[in-house]
Every structure is written in structure tokens, then in C-alpha cells.
Design a protein around this motif. Structure first.
Motif, short mmCIF file in Angstrom:
data_model
loop_
_atom_site.label_atom_id
_atom_site.label_comp_id
_atom_site.label_asym_id
_atom_site.label_seq_id
_atom_site.Cartn_x
_atom_site.Cartn_y
_atom_site.Cartn_z
N GLU A 1 0.83 -1.21 0.00
CA GLU A 1 0.00 0.00 0.00
C GLU A 1 0.86 1.26 0.00
OE1 GLU A 1 1.25 -0.28 4.09
OE2 GLU A 1 0.47 -1.79 2.72
N SER A 2 2.05 1.20 0.65
CA SER A 2 2.93 2.36 0.68
C SER A 2 3.50 2.66 -0.71
CB SER A 2 4.08 2.13 1.67
OG SER A 2 3.60 2.08 2.99
N SER A 3 3.99 1.62 -1.39
CA SER A 3 4.57 1.83 -2.72
C SER A 3 3.50 2.34 -3.68
CB SER A 3 5.19 0.54 -3.25
OG SER A 3 4.20 -0.44 -3.47
N ALA A 4 2.28 1.74 -3.62
CA ALA A 4 1.21 2.15 -4.53
C ALA A 4 0.74 3.56 -4.24
CB ALA A 4 0.03 1.17 -4.42
N LEU A 5 0.58 3.88 -2.97
CA LEU A 5 0.08 5.21 -2.60
C LEU A 5 1.10 6.29 -2.92
CD1 LEU A 5 -2.33 6.67 -1.39
CD2 LEU A 5 -1.34 6.34 0.88
N VAL A 6 2.38 6.03 -2.65
CA VAL A 6 3.42 7.01 -2.97
C VAL A 6 3.47 7.27 -4.47
CG1 VAL A 6 5.92 7.36 -3.06
CG2 VAL A 6 4.86 6.59 -0.95
N MET A 7 3.44 6.19 -5.27
CA MET A 7 3.48 6.34 -6.72
C MET A 7 2.28 7.14 -7.22
SD MET A 7 5.41 5.52 -9.33
CE MET A 7 6.35 4.03 -8.95
#
Length: 782
Positions: free
Chosen positions: A247-253
Motif C-alpha cells: 500500500e505504501s509503494s502504490a500510494l506514494v506512486m
């Protein structure tokens, strides 16, 4: 030094990209200089030789970016075989700015990709004509379509972002306590499209950057999100039971991409003034051909053509009205809010909107020679330049990304050394990577320049030299020329004293060869008196003194009293001549064969807004001065009328320069306002030269600022917009630095999650651009 060439570049995303391109271009021996503006996505180069442009394009391609040429399509009549095709291709390929040519014999069309700043359609037409063919029609993209096409990629990005947001909702919901966490497989399947599709541009940019030995924002984003994504993938596949951060990688992107999307939209708005000017360029004109009105592409219109403009249509060329009367709206070109009445004999400019009447005009200037094209060129040149403070920003940008990578690595090692687990150490390092925003730093100056110079152009103020943004803050005195600057520049002869009719006719003939407003006034007077004004030979103008020539074998000269004194020409002291010297106007003496033969007085009225212009400067605590070649009594009278602080008359061009130099030697900073050839040296010497748009080309070229409308009130407005633009640059730099100064330490200490860091990074660029956009609300006070 060679002329500048603009190269529009696609693929740059941050200040690191711009710095990388600029450094690479400046290393090319075939270029003299190169500057890159990230807000415009444009490089401005000065080729040192014929290879310069192509070398620059190749270098940009090698870095993973692309030079974006303009596409053109033409129809060529007369081609019959492959040989015809070859000749047309070679002729077009040899033209300035042409990058690619393709000719289709079956359709009779030629397709050209060219640099818009260099490509001249008239030059193409002449080359094709020289081969025996003709360019029948064109279908080059209109400015409006060009603007729409420029927006399409970001419209598509908007669809991708919408899909990414939809995929992010299930991933973020557990963080908000709305649902239970999804299984690892479902998290992976939701995050993978975002990482692969939305992240492609960042991976691609990182690859080209690292391949070229540089690191940019793409590297930070790709490295940070990849660390979170692949670390989670490892734990899932290894079954280690470690934390998952899909969720962190997706949300940051998603958040960073959303910020870039808003950033591009805002960048388009900061350049809206130039878009508005571009959209004024008509693509067609109604021309009188073969006893009827025919609608032709603007590229087919020739100088001298008769053009019809109906109510509500746009003036397609610079020209002169030969029939009809109508009011024209010139607001977008000159900033003049009130419609201007134009009738037979009046000049009209491209892009003006016609009112209720039908006009017929004669085409005088076409294409790049029109006033609108020159204005657009000046605005583009200014917006492509760099303010002095940008040099500091460039130095910081050069080390920014490497420094952030070092800080992220140190953060990771420090956390591990202090005994923390790998997961919190990694998250802290990832947060450092994604919060660092070189974009905001790179956009701070150019975004403010785009907005400031753009809104100034809409108000009739053209800023040509960005150094005035700094100089405007320091101005102490504003010096004005008199004739044509503070006065209307339309003097009239109010009284004459000549020995005989022969002297009067000789004077009329002499002055008819001069372009000076004072000379034209006497020619008008002579015409009213039905005096023939011809027959002058060997005409010469003496700057700041007068004019001379040969009339019917006799030397004749007209000029100032000081010039006659210098030449030892005696001027009578009779009562009538003494009365002329008391008149509040310019006194001109005439001599033939070194003997006085007459004198006359010209009077010029102050412009309606001159007094208000001086008052506006005084309200800003600025002193005002008047420098003129006219007689002291005339100069002092005008200075008293307008409440000018200091006035000096009977000055030669060199004397004006001396006055300015003397003031500068005392530590004062000077702005000079003028409109004539005589003012050019003073405009160049002053800290800021301001030329009236109604003046000579020499004056405009010597000045850092040009006022399109001949209104002195715009002087205070010009200094104000320079000040406001500089302030916006400082504010933007503050926001750009503060996000990084506060954010990076917070991220390093683990006080920011990657998602919050990504949101902050996106927010910083949007804040900088939004702050710059506030300049567009500015209006010049009249």
C-alpha cells in the motif's frame, strides 16, 4: 554571437532533468551557450557552427529525452515523377530548422518536421517556386490545435491516475480502519499495475539518467517505491511473516503522479498569456484575387494584397486601412482596454478583433514581421531566459539528488547501527527518498517568470532582459526624454519668421527628408501653406543638433541655437526674433550658406497621462528627471507643469549619458525612458532602459523593457511587475527549500511515513506553481 534557437523537449520531469540536459549541452563544442527552462520544457541554444543544432538534438536524444519539432503539411502542385520528389525533398531539407522531410508523389503532399523557431514558410514557398512548382495550400496546425494537442498526453495521464486511485482505495481502506487487511496476493495484484504502468515513466527516466551518469527525481521515486514494493514481495514469497508495504509503494506512486499531473496543468496556466497571444494568429484571410474575394491560407498572402475583414473577425496581417471604418479591440496585444476607432489611412495590427464595421486593408507585414509575431518572440525569449538568482538554484540542483541518495543511505545505516530492525530503517530511508523534491526547486524561478512576464505582456509591458527583476528593486531616479515620451510627439508650427518665400520653401524641402517628429510638423505646415517640399540633395542628420543638405546649389541647415553658435552663424537680435524666444516651444533656426534666413517655433502638448505617471513614481518614493535636447525654457516649463524634480535641456545624446553616469557614480540607480535614436545611448547606459513602443527600433533594441502602448503611466507599472515577479521567485524558493529542510530530517528520524512523504513531495510543486499563478491577477494601474 549567433542567434538563439529554441528546442522544445519532452520527457523532462524535474530540475535534475533540466540540469542534466543543460550540462550536457554546454559541454558540446559546437554550441556557444545553452540554457534549459523546466517550466517551459525548452532549451535555448546558441550554435557555434552549422553542426550545433543537430549535435544538440543528438545529445538530448542520448539522454533519453526528445526534441519536439512542429509538424507541417503542404500541397505541392506540378510534381510528376521521382525526380520531382527528390528535388522538393532536397530543397526543403536545406531550409533553416528543418529536421525531416517526406514527399508523397501520389498525393502531392510534403510533410515536414521542423523547429518552429527557425522554420519560415515564406522561405519554403520561395524555394519551391524556384524549382518550378507551387505551394497550393497548407494545413499546418493552428495555435489552438497545437495547444489542445499539447494537453492530450496529460489527459491520458488523468485516466491512468483515475485507475490508480481506484486500485489504491482497497489498499488504503485497512489503514483507515474501514476493512480488514487483504491477503498478500490481493495486495500484490492491486499494487502491481500501479508500480508497472504508472511507474513506467519513472523507471524509464531513471534508466536514461543513470546510463548518462546522472541522478534525477525519477531515480528517487523509482528507488523508494521499488524498495517498498520488492521488500514486500520478498517477505510474501519467502513466507517470512515480515510486514507488507504494497500500500505504501502504490500510494506514494499515485500521490507523486497526481502531483505531477496537477503540476503540468498549472505549468500550462502559467504560460497561458503566451497561449493567448498564439491563439490570435489567424490561419486564413479573405483576399481580393482575380476580381473576387478568395479565402487563402495566411502563408499564401503576399505583401500589398487587399484583404477584407468582416465584423467579429480577427485582423490577419499588419496593414493599412484603405476602405471602411470600425472599432478594433487590441486588448490582448497592447493591453489597451478601450476599442480603438480605425478608418482609412490608419494602421492595424495582426490579432486585433474587428468590431461592427467591414474593413478593407492593404497587407504591409506578414508572418514573423508582424507586430504580434515580434511580441510573441520577445515574450518567448524572456520566458526562456534565467533570472540571476537561478544560478544559485542551478548549483543547488546539481548536487541535490546525489545528496539525498547519500542521506537516505546514511539514514539506513544509522538506524541499523543503532540496533533497529531492517523494516523501520528501510521505511525511514524510503521516506527520505520520496519527500525530497527537486521539482519544486527547479520550478520556483521559471514558474514565476512565466507568470510575471506573461501578465506583463498582456498589460502592454514587454520584459526583454531578466536582469531588470533585480535592478528594479534598487531604482532611485527615473529620467525621461521629452518629445514623444512625456509629450504627444505631434508638435505643430505655431509661429514663423523667414526672410523670404525662397527660404521657407528650402526649409520645407530640407525637413521633408527627415523622419523626426519636429521635421514632419514643419512639412505639414508647409503643405497647409501650399509650399512645395522637394529638391533636397546630400541630406545629413546631426544627432542632437539638426539637419543639413543642398537646395538648388546652396547649403541649407536647420537646428538649435547652440549648433549655430558652434558654427559661428550669427542670429539677429531684432524684436520679432526675441519674441519668438519667449514662446514655450522648440525654437528652430535656419541658415543658407552660413547666413541666417529664418526661425520658427514648434509646440508639443504633454500626454494626458504624463502628470499621473510622474505622480505614481513619486508615490513609490522615486525621484524624476527630464533630459532633453530642447531649449531650457521649454524643458523647465514642462517639468513645472508635470511636477518633475529635475530638468536639463539643450543636451546632446552624449550629454544624457554623462548625466546618467554622474548619477551612477554617486551610488544612484537610474531608469531611463525614451523613444528616439538619440535616446539609445542613454537607454543602454541606465540600469534599466525603458523604450516607448511608438519609438524607433534602435531605442527598443537598446532597452530592457518595451512599453507597447506609448503611455508613461506604464513606467511605474513596469517597475511594479518586476518587483512582484522577483518577490514571487523569493517566495517560491522559500517554499521549495522549507519542504526539504524540514521534511528530510523528519523522514530520516522516522517521523514521516512514505505515504505522507510522497504527498508532501507532490504538494510542494503544486504550492510553488499555485503561488506563481497568483501573479496573473495583477493589472497595471493607469
Amino acid at each position: 554571437m549567433s542567434n538563439p534557437v529554441a528546442l522544445d523537449i519532452t520527457g523532462m520531469h524535474c530540475a535534475g532533468c533540466a540540469r542534466k540536459v543543460e550540462r550536457t549541452l554546454n559541454e558540446l563544442s559546437s554550441l556557444e551557450t545553452a540554457e534549459v527552462n523546466i517550466a517551459l520544457n525548452r532549451a535555448t541554444i546558441r550554435p557555434a557552427n552549422a553542426k550545433g543544432i543537430q549535435d544538440a538534438i543528438n545529445a538530448i536524444d542520448g539522454l533519453g529525452y526528445k526534441v519536439q519539432p512542429q509538424s507541417y503539411e503542404f500541397v505541392v502542385e506540378g510534381m510528376h515523377c521521382a525526380s520531382c520528389v527528390s528535388k522538393v525533398e532536397h530543397a526543403a531539407a536545406d531550409l533553416s530548422g528543418v529536421l525531416k522531410v517526406s514527399v508523397n508523389l501520389a498525393t502531392g503532399k510534403v510533410y515536414i518536421e521542423a523547429l518552429e523557431s527557425l522554420f519560415d514558410q515564406t522561405e519554403l514557398r520561395n524555394s519551391i517556386k524556384a524549382l518550378g512548382y507551387s505551394l497550393a495550400s497548407t494545413s499546418a496546425p493552428s495555435p489552438e490545435n497545437d495547444i489542445k494537442e499539447h494537453k492530450k498526453p496529460w489527459l491520458q495521464s488523468g485516466y491512468l491516475l483515475l485507475a490508480a486511485i481506484v486500485l489504491c482505495i482497497p489498499l488504503v481502506s485497512p489503514m483507515l480502519g474501514l476493512v480488514h487487511p487483504f491477503p498478500a496476493l490481493e495486495q500484490f495484484l492491486l499494487a502491481l499495475p500501479i508500480q508497472a504502468v504508472l511507474g513506467y515513466r519513472f523507471y524509464r527516466g531513471s534508466y536514461h539518467a543513470l546510463k548518462s551518469g546522472y541522478a534525477n527525481m525519477d531515480v528517487l521515486v523509482a528507488l523508494g517505491t521499488s524498495a517498498a514494493f520488492f521488500y514486500s514481495l520478498y517477505h510474501w514469497l519467502a513466507g517470512s511473516g515480515g510486514g507488507l508495504y504494497f500500500e505504501s509503494s502504490a500510494l506514494v506512486m499515485t500521490l507523486i503522479s497526481l502531483g505531477k499531473w496537477f503540476e503540468e496543468r498549472a505549468k500550462r496556466k502559467t504560460a497561458s498569456a503566451l497561449d493567448a497571444l498564439l491563439s490570435l494568429k489567424p490561419q486564413k484571410a479573405r483576399v481580393w484575387k482575380e476580381d473576387s474575394w478568395s479565402e487563402l491560407a495566411i502563408a499564401e498572402v503576399q505583401q500589398g494584397d487587399r484583404i477584407q475583414v468582416r465584423p467579429g473577425e480577427t485582423i490577419p496581417v499588419d496593414g493599412k486601412v484603405i476602405k471602411g471604418e470600425s472599432e478594433l479591440d487590441e486588448a490582448l496585444i497592447t493591453g489597451e482596454s478601450e476599442p480603438q476607432l480605425r478608418s482609412s489611412g490608419d494602421k492595424v495590427i495582426t490579432g486585433s478583433m474587428n468590431g461592427s464595421g467591414t474593413l478593407e486593408i492593404e497587407a504591409i507585414a506578414l508572418g514573423k514581421d508582424t507586430a504580434l509575431s515580434k511580441i510573441i518572440h520577445l515574450v518567448e525569449q524572456a520566458q526562456a531566459g534565467k533570472a540571476p538568482v537561478q544560478q544559485l538554484v542551478d548549483r543547488v540542483s546539481a548536487i541535490f539528488v546525489p545528496a539525498v541518495l547519500a542521506i537516505a543511505f546514511i539514514t539506513l545505516i544509522t538506524w541499523l547501527t543503532l540496533g533497529y530492525d531492517f523494516e523501520p530503517a528501510l521505511l525511514a530511508a524510503v521516506s527520505v527518498l520520496v519527500i525530497a523534491c527537486p521539482c519544486a526547486l527547479g520550478l520556483a524561478t521559471p514558474a514565476a517568470l512565466l507568470a510575471g512576464t506573461g501578465v506583463a505582456a498582456r498589460q502592454g509591458i514587454l520584459i526583454r532582459d531578466l536582469n531588470v527583476l533585480e535592478a528594479a528593486q534598487k531604482i532611485d531616479w527615473v529620467f525621461f526624454d521629452k518629445t514623444g515620451t512625456l509629450t504627444r510627439g505631434q508638435p505643430t508650427v505655431t509661429e514663423t519668421y523667414f526672410k523670404d518665400e525662397h527660404a521657407l520653401a528650402a526649409t520645407a524641402a530640407l525637413q521633408s527628408s527627415s523622419e523626426h517628429p519636429l521635421a514632419k510638423a514643419f512639412v505639414t505646415y508647409a503643405a497647409d501653406q501650399q509650399i512645395k517640399a522637394t529638391g533636397i540633395e546630400s541630406f545629413k542628420a546631426r544627432a542632437g543638433k539638426g539637419v543639413e543638405g543642398i537646395y538648388q546649389g546652396q547649403t541649407i541647415m536647420a537646428g538649435s541655437q547652440s549648433w549655430f553658435k558652434e558654427l559661428s552663424i550669427r542670429i539677429p537680435e531684432d524684436a520679432r526674433l526675441q519674441a519668438l524666444t519667449q514662446r514655450p516651444g522648440s525654437l528652430v533656426h535656419v541658415a543658407m550658406n552660413q547666413q541666417w534666413v529664418g526661425s520658427y517655433v514648434l509646440e508639443d502638448q504633454a500626454r494626458d497621462d504624463s502628470a499621473g505617471a510622474i505622480k505614481a513614481l513619486h508615490e513609490r518614493q522615486l525621484k524624476t528627471g527630464l533630459l532633453s535636447g530642447d531649449r531650457n525654457p521649454v524643458v523647465e516649463s514642462l517639468a513645472f507643469e508635470l511636477s518633475i524634480d529635475n530638468a536639463k535641456g539643450e543636451l546632446l545624446p552624449a550629454d544624457k549619458v554623462s548625466v546618467i553616469k554622474e548619477a551612477q557614480s554617486q551610488g544612484l540607480h537610474i531608469a531611463m525612458v525614451g523613444d528616439g535614436i538619440n535616446d539609445a545611448p542613454a537607454l543602454a547606459q541606465a540600469d534599466i532602459g525603458i523604450a516607448m513602443g511608438s519609438g524607433t527600433d534602435v531605442a527598443r533594441e537598446s532597452a530592457a523593457i518595451t512599453l507597447i502602448r506609448p503611455q508613461p503611466a506604464l513606467v511605474a507599472a513596469a517597475l511594479e511587475i518586476c518587483r512582484l515577479t522577483r518577490n514571487k521567485i523569493k517566495q517560491n524558493l522559500f517554499w521549495a527549500f522549507i519542504f526539504n529542510i524540514i521534511g528530510i530530517p523528519l523522514a530520516a528520524f522516522g517521523l514521516l511515513s512514505p505515504a505522507i512523504a510522497g504527498a508532501a513531495m507532490a504538494c510542494s510543486s503544486v504550492i510553488v506553481l499555485t503561488n506563481a499563478l497568483l501573479l496573473q491577477r495583477w493589472k497595471a494601474r493607469n
